[in-house]
Design a protein around this motif. Structure first.
Motif, short mmCIF file in Angstrom:
data_model
loop_
_atom_site.label_atom_id
_atom_site.label_comp_id
_atom_site.label_asym_id
_atom_site.label_seq_id
_atom_site.Cartn_x
_atom_site.Cartn_y
_atom_site.Cartn_z
N VAL A 95 -10.69 11.01 -19.61
CA VAL A 95 -10.44 10.44 -20.93
C VAL A 95 -11.51 9.43 -21.31
N LYS A 96 -11.89 8.55 -20.37
CA LYS A 96 -12.83 7.48 -20.69
C LYS A 96 -14.28 7.85 -20.38
N GLY A 97 -14.48 8.91 -19.60
CA GLY A 97 -15.84 9.30 -19.29
C GLY A 97 -16.57 8.29 -18.45
N GLY A 98 -15.85 7.44 -17.74
CA GLY A 98 -16.48 6.42 -16.91
C GLY A 98 -16.85 6.95 -15.54
N SER A 99 -17.85 6.32 -14.92
CA SER A 99 -18.29 6.75 -13.60
C SER A 99 -17.71 5.90 -12.49
N LEU A 100 -17.22 4.69 -12.82
CA LEU A 100 -16.66 3.82 -11.80
C LEU A 100 -15.32 4.35 -11.29
N ALA A 101 -15.02 4.05 -10.04
CA ALA A 101 -13.77 4.51 -9.42
C ALA A 101 -12.61 3.58 -9.74
N TYR A 102 -12.86 2.55 -10.56
CA TYR A 102 -11.81 1.59 -10.89
C TYR A 102 -12.02 1.07 -12.30
N GLU A 103 -11.00 0.40 -12.82
CA GLU A 103 -11.10 -0.36 -14.06
C GLU A 103 -10.20 -1.57 -13.94
N ASP A 104 -10.39 -2.54 -14.81
CA ASP A 104 -9.60 -3.77 -14.75
C ASP A 104 -8.62 -3.80 -15.90
N GLU A 105 -7.35 -3.95 -15.56
CA GLU A 105 -6.28 -4.03 -16.55
C GLU A 105 -6.06 -5.49 -16.91
N SER B 126 -6.32 -10.30 -14.80
CA SER B 126 -6.88 -8.97 -14.63
C SER B 126 -6.48 -8.39 -13.29
N ALA B 127 -6.05 -7.14 -13.28
CA ALA B 127 -5.69 -6.44 -12.05
C ALA B 127 -6.59 -5.22 -11.90
N ARG B 128 -7.08 -4.99 -10.71
CA ARG B 128 -7.96 -3.85 -10.43
C ARG B 128 -7.12 -2.58 -10.27
N VAL B 129 -7.51 -1.54 -11.00
CA VAL B 129 -6.77 -0.27 -11.00
C VAL B 129 -7.70 0.85 -10.56
N SER B 130 -7.28 1.61 -9.56
CA SER B 130 -8.04 2.78 -9.15
C SER B 130 -7.95 3.84 -10.23
N ARG B 131 -9.08 4.39 -10.63
CA ARG B 131 -9.10 5.40 -11.68
C ARG B 131 -8.78 6.78 -11.10
N SER B 132 -7.85 7.45 -11.75
CA SER B 132 -7.56 8.83 -11.39
C SER B 132 -8.55 9.74 -12.08
N SER B 133 -8.50 11.03 -11.75
CA SER B 133 -9.37 11.98 -12.43
C SER B 133 -9.07 12.01 -13.92
N LEU B 134 -7.80 11.79 -14.29
CA LEU B 134 -7.44 11.78 -15.71
C LEU B 134 -8.08 10.60 -16.42
N HIS B 135 -8.08 9.42 -15.77
CA HIS B 135 -8.75 8.27 -16.36
C HIS B 135 -10.22 8.60 -16.63
N PRO C 1 0.82 -1.22 0.00
CA PRO C 1 0.00 0.00 0.00
C PRO C 1 0.84 1.26 0.00
N GLU C 2 1.98 1.22 0.72
CA GLU C 2 2.82 2.40 0.79
C GLU C 2 3.40 2.76 -0.58
N THR C 3 3.88 1.75 -1.29
CA THR C 3 4.46 2.00 -2.62
C THR C 3 3.40 2.50 -3.58
N ALA C 4 2.23 1.87 -3.59
CA ALA C 4 1.16 2.28 -4.49
C ALA C 4 0.73 3.71 -4.21
N GLU C 5 0.58 4.05 -2.94
CA GLU C 5 0.14 5.39 -2.59
C GLU C 5 1.20 6.43 -2.93
N THR C 6 2.47 6.08 -2.72
CA THR C 6 3.56 7.00 -3.07
C THR C 6 3.56 7.28 -4.56
N LEU C 7 3.33 6.23 -5.35
CA LEU C 7 3.29 6.41 -6.80
C LEU C 7 2.11 7.29 -7.21
N ARG C 8 0.94 7.02 -6.64
CA ARG C 8 -0.23 7.83 -6.98
C ARG C 8 -0.01 9.30 -6.62
N THR C 9 0.60 9.54 -5.47
CA THR C 9 0.84 10.91 -5.04
C THR C 9 1.83 11.61 -5.97
#
Length: 339
Positions: A257-267, A245-254, A11-19
């Motif tokens: 671009v995609k116009g999706g309402s979900l907070a995640y997408e699957d890679e 498939s890996a679950r990805v939290s969608r950023s505001s940029l996602h 979680p620490e690495t993922a959050e650091t990357l997102r930040t």
């Protein structure tokens, strides 16, 4: 044949990357970022030779990193989680990321195995390398990483790597000619003690992974994940394909671009991890969504034999039945603890 594997990153690495990625977007007009991503999605992957990258400037790279880096990170860290289970006690002493761009795979390795190690990222796009270096400064394990410009293809030279080197090649083979793909896989095999190949989870991506898998096995490697064996894949060519498939939290940029309402997408991705030393692969792996029915769970498995086989787990199996109800596509089976 889709397999769903839950993300297992630190979680620490993922959050650091997102930040770090969110900080880069500050000051970049949202419309500019969205337009860059739309253009890069259409042109970057699979259509442009690596000696003529379309990541033209910092704005392009920021937009692309913010859009693609989280998904690549989640896919690679999910693959590494399965790989790490097959090589308990082994820790890479160094890491070479081929075609690494902004370095998503280096973050994934840092999330999987704690501690500093020599890290080298090779890519042809200098703007991507520069931004990757900047982002990496936010992670204590990656501050000393080397970012080197290199042609990814027949001229690739990975020299100077150690006996405990991990080589990652993620979302790269789809950009190369068949001859260059072979050269890159051969170079990775010659340099690494372990090699991880990740490609998009499409039939073509799976075909490239199988092609790379065959070359690695031919070079004396043993498949550690996802396959429970190093023999030929039991899936008939052209009839199906194995991907995850890996679950990805969608950023505001996602969302822009995609116009999706979900907070995640699957890679969706396909992968193979292999080692020069004998690993301990899963006894079998779940390759389809488990079918939960009244009093039983149907599991489609790729087994050590090798073969594809369906097994039925019922309430009479006790703890194993409870484990089957909680199982996901892509999980090893049976659970290591038997429950």
């Amino acid at each position: 044949m889709t397999a769903l594997v839950p993300p297992a990153e630190s979680p620490e690495t993922a959050e650091t990357l997102r930040t770090a990625l969110a900080g880069l977007l500050d000051g970049l007009p949202p419309r500019t970022a969205a337009q860059a991503v739309e253009r890069l999605i259409a042109n970057y992957r699979g259509r442009t030779p690596t000696d003529a990258p379309v990541l033209r400037d910092r704005s392009d790279v920021i937009a692309y990193a913010a859009y693609r880096m989280p998904a690549t990170f989640e896919a690679v860290v999910t693959a590494l989680d399965a790989f790490a289970d097959a090589v308990p006690g082994w820790v890479p002493g160094s890491h070479v990321d081929v075609g690494g761009g902004t370095g998503a795979a280096t973050w994934a390795v840092a999330a999987t195995w704690a501690g500093e190690r020599p890290v080298t990222v090779l890519d042809w796009a200098e703007p991507a390398l520069a931004l990757g270096r900047e982002i990496a400064a936010a992670h204590p394990y990656l501050k000393g990483a080397e970012w080197k410009r290199a042609r990814i293809g027949a001229a690739l030279d990975l020299g100077g790597t150690g006996a405990d080197t991990l080589v990652t090649v993620s979302y790269v083979l789809n950009e190369l000619t068949e001859a260059d793909r072979a050269s890159v896989v051969d170079a990775a095999a010659a340099a690494g003690q372990a090699v991880l190949i990740v490609e998009p989870g499409t039939p073509d991506g799976y075909a490239r992974v199988i092609e790379a898998r065959d070359r690695l096995v031919g070079a004396g490697f043993h498949v550690a994940a996802p396959c429970p064996h190093s023999a030929a894949c039991p899936i008939a060519p052209g009839e199906d394909w194995c991907h995850f498939s890996a679950r990805v939290s969608r950023s505001s940029l996602h969302r822009q671009v995609k116009g999706g309402s979900l907070a995640y997408e699957d890679e969706k991705f396909a992968y193979v991890a292999a080692t020069r030393f004998p690993p301990a692969p899963a006894p079998s792996r779940i390759v389809r969504r488990p079918q939960i029915r009244k009093g039983q769970v149907l599991l489609d498995l790729c087994e050590t034999e090798p073969s594809l086989h369906r097994t039925t787990v019922t309430k009479r199996h006790g703890p194993l039945y409870r484990a089957a109800r909680d199982a996901d596509w892509g999980d090893a089976w049976p659970p290591a603890d038997g429950e």
